[in-house]
Design a protein around this motif. Structure first.
Motif, mmCIF file in Angstrom:
data_model
loop_
_atom_site.group_PDB
_atom_site.id
_atom_site.type_symbol
_atom_site.label_atom_id
_atom_site.label_comp_id
_atom_site.label_asym_id
_atom_site.label_seq_id
_atom_site.Cartn_x
_atom_site.Cartn_y
_atom_site.Cartn_z
ATOM 1 N N ILE A 199 0.794 -1.227 0.000
ATOM 2 C CA ILE A 199 0.000 0.000 0.000
ATOM 3 C C ILE A 199 0.827 1.278 0.000
ATOM 4 N N ALA A 200 2.108 1.202 0.375
ATOM 5 C CA ALA A 200 2.925 2.415 0.457
ATOM 6 C C ALA A 200 3.188 2.986 -0.928
ATOM 7 N N ARG A 201 3.068 4.292 -1.040
ATOM 8 C CA ARG A 201 3.343 4.968 -2.313
ATOM 9 C C ARG A 201 4.752 5.546 -2.350
ATOM 10 N N GLY A 202 5.287 5.865 -1.192
ATOM 11 C CA GLY A 202 6.651 6.381 -1.116
ATOM 12 C C GLY A 202 7.638 5.252 -0.893
ATOM 13 N N PRO A 203 8.918 5.581 -0.765
ATOM 14 C CA PRO A 203 9.944 4.568 -0.513
ATOM 15 C C PRO A 203 9.664 3.788 0.772
ATOM 16 N N VAL A 204 9.967 2.508 0.732
ATOM 17 C CA VAL A 204 9.888 1.648 1.917
ATOM 18 C C VAL A 204 11.303 1.180 2.226
ATOM 19 N N CYS A 205 11.770 1.462 3.443
ATOM 20 C CA CYS A 205 13.137 1.144 3.830
ATOM 21 C C CYS A 205 13.141 0.322 5.118
ATOM 22 N N PHE A 206 14.223 -0.386 5.329
ATOM 23 C CA PHE A 206 14.403 -1.183 6.535
ATOM 24 C C PHE A 206 15.508 -0.556 7.362
ATOM 25 N N ARG A 248 13.879 -12.946 1.178
ATOM 26 C CA ARG A 248 13.265 -12.567 -0.098
ATOM 27 C C ARG A 248 12.852 -11.100 -0.131
ATOM 28 N N GLN A 249 12.671 -10.488 1.053
ATOM 29 C CA GLN A 249 12.191 -9.110 1.119
ATOM 30 C C GLN A 249 13.301 -8.080 0.952
ATOM 31 N N ILE A 250 14.536 -8.467 1.192
ATOM 32 C CA ILE A 250 15.634 -7.494 1.216
ATOM 33 C C ILE A 250 15.801 -6.761 -0.116
ATOM 34 N N PRO A 251 15.753 -7.451 -1.284
ATOM 35 C CA PRO A 251 15.935 -6.708 -2.545
ATOM 36 C C PRO A 251 14.825 -5.699 -2.836
ATOM 37 N N GLY A 252 13.693 -5.819 -2.172
ATOM 38 C CA GLY A 252 12.586 -4.920 -2.459
ATOM 39 C C GLY A 252 12.632 -3.597 -1.738
ATOM 40 N N PHE A 253 13.469 -3.471 -0.719
ATOM 41 C CA PHE A 253 13.552 -2.196 -0.008
ATOM 42 C C PHE A 253 14.297 -1.166 -0.850
ATOM 43 N N ALA A 275 20.472 -6.432 -1.490
ATOM 44 C CA ALA A 275 20.003 -5.109 -1.081
ATOM 45 C C ALA A 275 20.328 -4.094 -2.161
ATOM 46 N N ARG A 276 19.363 -3.249 -2.495
ATOM 47 C CA ARG A 276 19.585 -2.236 -3.536
ATOM 48 C C ARG A 276 20.582 -1.182 -3.077
ATOM 49 N N ARG A 290 10.450 1.617 -6.730
ATOM 50 C CA ARG A 290 10.695 0.445 -5.914
ATOM 51 C C ARG A 290 10.074 -0.792 -6.534
ATOM 52 N N PRO A 291 10.852 -1.889 -6.725
ATOM 53 C CA PRO A 291 10.249 -3.132 -7.197
ATOM 54 C C PRO A 291 9.387 -3.748 -6.117
ATOM 55 N N ALA A 292 8.418 -4.542 -6.524
ATOM 56 C CA ALA A 292 7.554 -5.181 -5.532
ATOM 57 C C ALA A 292 8.357 -6.185 -4.728
ATOM 58 N N LEU A 293 8.072 -6.235 -3.411
ATOM 59 C CA LEU A 293 8.709 -7.239 -2.590
ATOM 60 C C LEU A 293 8.216 -8.625 -3.004
ATOM 61 N N ALA A 294 9.130 -9.589 -3.013
ATOM 62 C CA ALA A 294 8.768 -10.933 -3.437
ATOM 63 C C ALA A 294 7.685 -11.498 -2.529
ATOM 64 N N ALA A 295 6.730 -12.125 -3.122
ATOM 65 C CA ALA A 295 5.628 -12.697 -2.350
ATOM 66 C C ALA A 295 6.087 -13.910 -1.570
ATOM 67 N N GLY A 296 5.457 -14.123 -0.427
ATOM 68 C CA GLY A 296 5.790 -15.286 0.379
ATOM 69 C C GLY A 296 5.326 -16.565 -0.271
ATOM 70 N N GLY A 297 6.015 -17.649 0.130
ATOM 71 C CA GLY A 297 5.692 -18.941 -0.462
ATOM 72 C C GLY A 297 4.374 -19.459 0.019
#
Length: 360
Positions: A102-109, A132-137, A158-159, A353-360
């Motif tokens: 749902i976030a429209r702006g950057p999502v960071c960890f 799997r989530q790290i490349p999406g931040f 990580a990007r 930002r690319p979409a975070l990979a979906a969970g299995g």
């Protein structure tokens, strides 16, 4: 800039180093003219030990679960200029997936536990972050710097892996003028991997120096620890009492968790706090410490090193090192400095930002 933060805790400093880290960062964020909202899971442990239930430097709200988070705060997440999700957030994997949708702006960890996180991921443990989530931040901010940043990018995809060390608030961490009560003190929550080092660098020196006074402050220490009679125990010390605590010590001890020692470049908030007060620092040894605080920390490897430091005659050298450490921290490691680094990094995140990979 309107920042939304989801973190382990802002309201309670009991048993964690996250709260004081976020407090310094977000006070600095406000001082720079930005706005922030902090969302915290309403966990029973922190609910019973809140020492900042209503912060005046940012918006603050509690939520019960992921569904409640989205129902009550989904609009704020979507409208934020950037979202920062911290390590050890309960149900963190689900929270990250939900925010990413749902976030429209950057999502960071923001990993305040990077070496611990990577050690857990290597064991297949994904309680608060999935590999799997790290490349999406848009950015992976780490309280650990140095070579670990390259590993995050090369091994985990990580990007942008960027250092965001902890920090202190100089107006809250200054010497109070307290008379010395202890020759050596330590402030930290009990940790099984840290305890052998505390045994070697404080408890054993206390046994060897019965005429010296020692103190250990922090919660969750097992009742079966055999503290020498000249070691005072304080179960919990709220942040407002930290400056007085450090001011009343001739030296303070920094002890680092094993994963952080292995990674290096992992200064704790307690290290910066004591330095800001101007208390001479004794520390265990790890890569990056001398680069972060050059010629400002007395390194100790065993009990004999600590005994020698405590028994050495006062010649001004230790106070000169303490003054140097204080100057370095006040110039480069305050909440406002760190907030400026965060704002600059977030401002550079122009790529989609690319979409975070979906969970299995």
């Amino acid at each position: 800039m309107n920042l939304l933060v989801l973190g382990l805790s802002l309201s309670s400093s009991w048993g964690n180093g996250h709260a004081t880290t976020f407090r310094a960062l977000l006070r600095g964020w406000q001082a720079l003219g930005h706005r922030a909202t902090f969302l915290e899971r309403d966990a029973p442990w922190y609910a019973a030990h809140r020492d900042l239930p209503a912060p005046d430097f940012c918006g603050f709200a509690l939520y019960g679960d992921v569904a409640g988070l989205l129902a009550r705060h989904g609009a704020a997440i979507a409208q934020a200029d950037a979202v920062l999700i911290g390590s050890f957030v309960p149900d963190g994997v689900a929270v990250i997936d939900a925010v990413a949708r749902i976030a429209r702006g950057p999502v960071c960890f923001y990993d305040i536990d990077t070496p611990v996180t990577l050690a857990r991921l290597a064991r297949g443990e994904e309680a608060y972050l999935a590999a799997r989530q790290i490349p999406g931040f848009d950015a992976y901010f780490s309280f650990t710097g140095g070579p670990l940043l390259h590993r995050l990018e090369a091994q985990y995809g990580a990007r942008r892996a960027l250092p965001l060390y902890c920090s202190v608030e100089p107006e809250r961490y200054r010497h109070t003028g307290a008379a010395p009560r202890w020759d050596l003190g330590y402030l930290g929550t009990y940790s099984a991997d840290r305890q052998p080092v505390l045994e070697r660098l404080l408890i054993e020196p206390a046994r060897r120096l019965p005429h010296r006074r020692f103190v250990v402050a922090g919660p969750q220490y097992p009742e079966d620890i055999a503290w020498p009679p000249n070691v005072q125990r304080i179960a919990h010390l709220p942040p407002d009492a930290h400056a007085e605590f450090y001011s009343a010590q001739r030296h303070t001890l920094n002890v680092t968790r094993a994963d952080m020692v292995a990674a290096g470049w992992s200064p704790s908030v307690r290290l910066f706090e004591a330095a800001a007060v101007g208390t001479p620092l004794l520390s265990d040894v790890w890569e990056g410490l001398e680069a972060l605080l050059p010629d400002a920390v007395h390194l100790v490897r065993d009990a004999a090193d600590v005994v020698a430091a405590l028994e050495a005659p006062e010649d001004g050298a230790r106070q000169a090192m303490a003054a140097r450490a204080r100057r370095i921290v006040l110039e480069g490691h305050t909440g406002q400095v760190r907030a400026g680094e965060l704002a600059q990094a977030l401002g550079s995140l122009a790529a989609p930002r690319p979409a975070l990979a979906a969970g299995g």
